[in-house]
Design a protein around this motif. Structure first.
Motif, mmCIF file in Angstrom:
data_model
loop_
_atom_site.group_PDB
_atom_site.id
_atom_site.type_symbol
_atom_site.label_atom_id
_atom_site.label_comp_id
_atom_site.label_asym_id
_atom_site.label_seq_id
_atom_site.Cartn_x
_atom_site.Cartn_y
_atom_site.Cartn_z
ATOM 1 N N LYS A 1 -11.415 5.988 -3.184
ATOM 2 C CA LYS A 1 -10.455 6.999 -2.717
ATOM 3 C C LYS A 1 -9.119 6.724 -3.380
ATOM 4 N N TYR B 1 -7.276 -7.084 2.131
ATOM 5 C CA TYR B 1 -6.013 -6.826 2.818
ATOM 6 C C TYR B 1 -5.239 -8.104 3.133
ATOM 7 N N SER C 1 -9.937 2.429 -0.438
ATOM 8 C CA SER C 1 -8.816 3.351 -0.597
ATOM 9 C C SER C 1 -7.741 2.662 -1.423
ATOM 10 N N LYS D 1 -10.830 8.437 12.919
ATOM 11 C CA LYS D 1 -10.143 7.158 13.149
ATOM 12 C C LYS D 1 -10.031 6.993 14.651
ATOM 13 N N GLY E 1 -9.588 4.308 7.859
ATOM 14 C CA GLY E 1 -8.986 2.999 8.099
ATOM 15 C C GLY E 1 -7.486 3.116 8.268
ATOM 16 N N MET E 2 -6.889 2.121 8.914
ATOM 17 C CA MET E 2 -5.433 2.050 9.109
ATOM 18 C C MET E 2 -4.943 0.664 8.710
ATOM 19 N N LEU E 3 -5.532 0.117 7.638
ATOM 20 C CA LEU E 3 -5.156 -1.216 7.161
ATOM 21 C C LEU E 3 -5.272 -2.221 8.316
ATOM 22 N N ASN F 1 -2.544 12.874 2.177
ATOM 23 C CA ASN F 1 -1.684 12.648 3.347
ATOM 24 C C ASN F 1 -0.668 13.773 3.541
ATOM 25 N N ASP G 1 -8.010 14.630 8.218
ATOM 26 C CA ASP G 1 -7.655 13.336 8.798
ATOM 27 C C ASP G 1 -6.571 13.605 9.854
ATOM 28 N N PHE H 1 2.087 2.322 12.752
ATOM 29 C CA PHE H 1 2.971 1.587 11.843
ATOM 30 C C PHE H 1 4.371 1.486 12.460
ATOM 31 N N PHE I 1 0.866 -1.183 0.000
ATOM 32 C CA PHE I 1 0.000 0.000 0.000
ATOM 33 C C PHE I 1 0.901 1.231 0.000
ATOM 34 N N TRP J 1 5.416 7.917 10.058
ATOM 35 C CA TRP J 1 5.106 8.792 8.924
ATOM 36 C C TRP J 1 3.703 9.372 8.961
ATOM 37 N N ASP K 1 -6.893 11.559 -1.441
ATOM 38 C CA ASP K 1 -6.253 11.715 -0.125
ATOM 39 C C ASP K 1 -4.774 12.016 -0.341
ATOM 40 N N LYS L 1 -5.126 7.813 -3.569
ATOM 41 C CA LYS L 1 -4.028 8.525 -2.915
ATOM 42 C C LYS L 1 -3.335 9.396 -3.955
HETATM 43 O O1 LIG Z 1 -7.966 0.952 3.728
HETATM 44 C C1 LIG Z 1 -7.648 1.500 4.770
HETATM 45 O O2 LIG Z 1 -7.565 0.906 5.864
HETATM 46 C C2 LIG Z 1 -7.323 2.977 4.738
HETATM 47 C C3 LIG Z 1 -6.189 3.293 3.857
HETATM 48 C C4 LIG Z 1 -5.662 4.689 4.032
HETATM 49 O O3 LIG Z 1 -6.089 5.546 3.291
HETATM 50 C C5 LIG Z 1 -4.623 4.910 5.010
HETATM 51 C C6 LIG Z 1 -3.838 3.821 5.326
HETATM 52 C C7 LIG Z 1 -2.793 3.943 6.217
HETATM 53 C C8 LIG Z 1 -2.560 5.147 6.825
HETATM 54 C C9 LIG Z 1 -3.334 6.259 6.520
HETATM 55 C C10 LIG Z 1 -4.390 6.144 5.636
HETATM 56 C C11 LIG Z 1 -5.210 7.381 5.427
HETATM 57 O O4 LIG Z 1 -6.439 7.377 5.469
HETATM 58 O O5 LIG Z 1 -4.624 8.446 5.306
#
Ligand SMILES: O=C(O)CCC(=O)c1ccccc1C(=O)O
Ligand SMILES: [Mg+2]
Length: 369
Positions: free
Chosen positions: A162, A323, A136, A263, A291-293, A191, A239, A51, A19, A55, A189, A164
């Protein structure tokens, strides 16, 4: 409420697909599953979402471990809790470290709901029986590859896509996506990859009829986002900038965004997430669950939270199989035509797949409470 032990398990799971965000690529996940148990066989579960590198926010797997072992468990050992909504207050002397707090609080909410024999959704005051979800998609090696992935997920019925973005992978890519998918709800998104110096680039995105642009500017900003929102038509969604209901209040007051991505980990738990939800409901700000994977436990918590009424937009809680080869819950989270049916079993509503949990566990430690 009775809590007699906390079990801390560190898991490692490989993502099916890498990802990629504006910051880099995630291939596997290290995280903790926190289990809070009583003497009657009830077991509540929470999941950390940081993570291995800081980051996204400042937290990491290692800071989560430090906070949980050296501070949060101690507070739970030294204090009685009557209701999970008290955990937020109990953890207040520890500044930030929201993902560590959220995982511990989440385990206690799940345990509480199981003790009461109600769903976690009900314990939170949620009512929806079905929730809508989107997907996403990370930054892809090629535009054609991205278009193919979108086509596949649109066919699966996901309610919005969504994408990136980052400087160099933005307007031209999104324009191509819009051309191929004229009617699909699309959002981007960033980030935190842009600054106000990029305002002309960001204004151009108004042509593309995006649902929103998520966190275009710095991770800790709400002032420049207000300037940006005043200059563009596309709704800004925050976010990274929102860590608490207080942050949300200020962002709403400054008009820094029209939408908030909630989140649970980023805001320090379910009680805080619910407060942000309530504030947004009073102020006409749409919210959705980010989400945070997550593996299954975190995913189940997201589903329960999304049953609250102001979660008006599809969330990032896609199905487990997107996933993971194998998730740690039974059944896995499945999505039909972009909709998840909220489980009606008590607590998080999904069973732990004990074999999978054990197989992915690298280390475990038990603490008496
Ligand atoms: O599919 C998911 O769990 C969300 C994926 C995603 O956009 C994301 C994943 C990891 C960290 C930050 C983000 C985010 O929403 O910015
Ligand atoms: Mg985001």
């Amino acid at each position: 409420m009775p809590i007699t032990s906390i079990t801390l398990r560190r898991l490692n799971m490989q993502l099916k697909n890498p990802f990629t965000t504006s910051f880099g690529t995630i291939q596997d996940k290290d995280f903790f599953i926190i289990e809070a148990a009583d003497d009657n066989g009830n077991r509540g579960f929470g999941e950390t979402v940081a993570f291995t590198s800081p980051w996204y926010t400042e937290e990491t797997v290692k800071t989560n471990e430090h906070m949980i072992k050296d501070f949060l468990i101690k507070l739970l050992q030294e204090n009685e809790i009557r209701h999970p909504s008290e955990v937020r207050e109990l953890f207040k002397p520890i500044k930030r470290n929201n993902m560590a707090k959220a995982a511990a609080e989440g385990a206690i909410w799940d345990l509480y709901a199981k003790q009461q024999n109600i769903t976690l959704a009900k314990a939170l005051g949620g009512t929806k029986q079905k929730i809508e979800v989107g997907i996403s998609l990370g930054i892809q090696p090629t535009v054609d590859g991205l278009l193919e992935k979108i086509g596949h997920q649109v066919k699966q019925g996901y309610k919005r896509i969504k994408i990136k973005i980052k400087p160099g992978w933005d307007y031209d890519v999104l324009k191509e996506v819009r051309k191929q998918f004229p009617d699909t709800p699309i959002m981007a998104d960033a980030n935190a990859a842009y600054t106000l110096n990029n305002i002309e680039q960001l204004k151009k995105l108004d042509e593309l009829d995006l649902m929103m642009i998520e966190q275009p500017l710095a991770h800790d900003d709400i002032v420049d986002h207000a300037k940006l929102q005043a200059a563009i038509q596309t709704p800004v969604c925050l976010d990274e900038s929102i860590h608490s209901a207080e942050d949300a209040r200020k962002a709403i007051e400054l008009k820094s965004c029209r939408i908030i991505n909630v989140k649970i980990g980023r805001v320090g738990g379910l009680a805080e997430a619910k407060e942000i939800h309530d504030l947004c409901r009073e102020n006409g700000i749409d919210v959705w669950c980010g989400g945070m994977l997550e593996a299954g436990v975190g995913r189940a918590h997201n589903i329960a939270l999304t049953t609250l009424p102001q979660f008006t937009l599809p969330g990032d809680t896609a199905g487990s199989s997107l996933y993971w080869e194998k998730d740690i819950i039974k059944p896995e989270v499945t999505v039909n035509d972009g909709v998840i049916t909220v489980p009606d079993k008590s607590g998080i509503g999904y069973n732990i797949d004990e074999q999978a949990l054990e197989a992915f566990t690298a280390e475990q430690e038990v603490f008496d409470i």
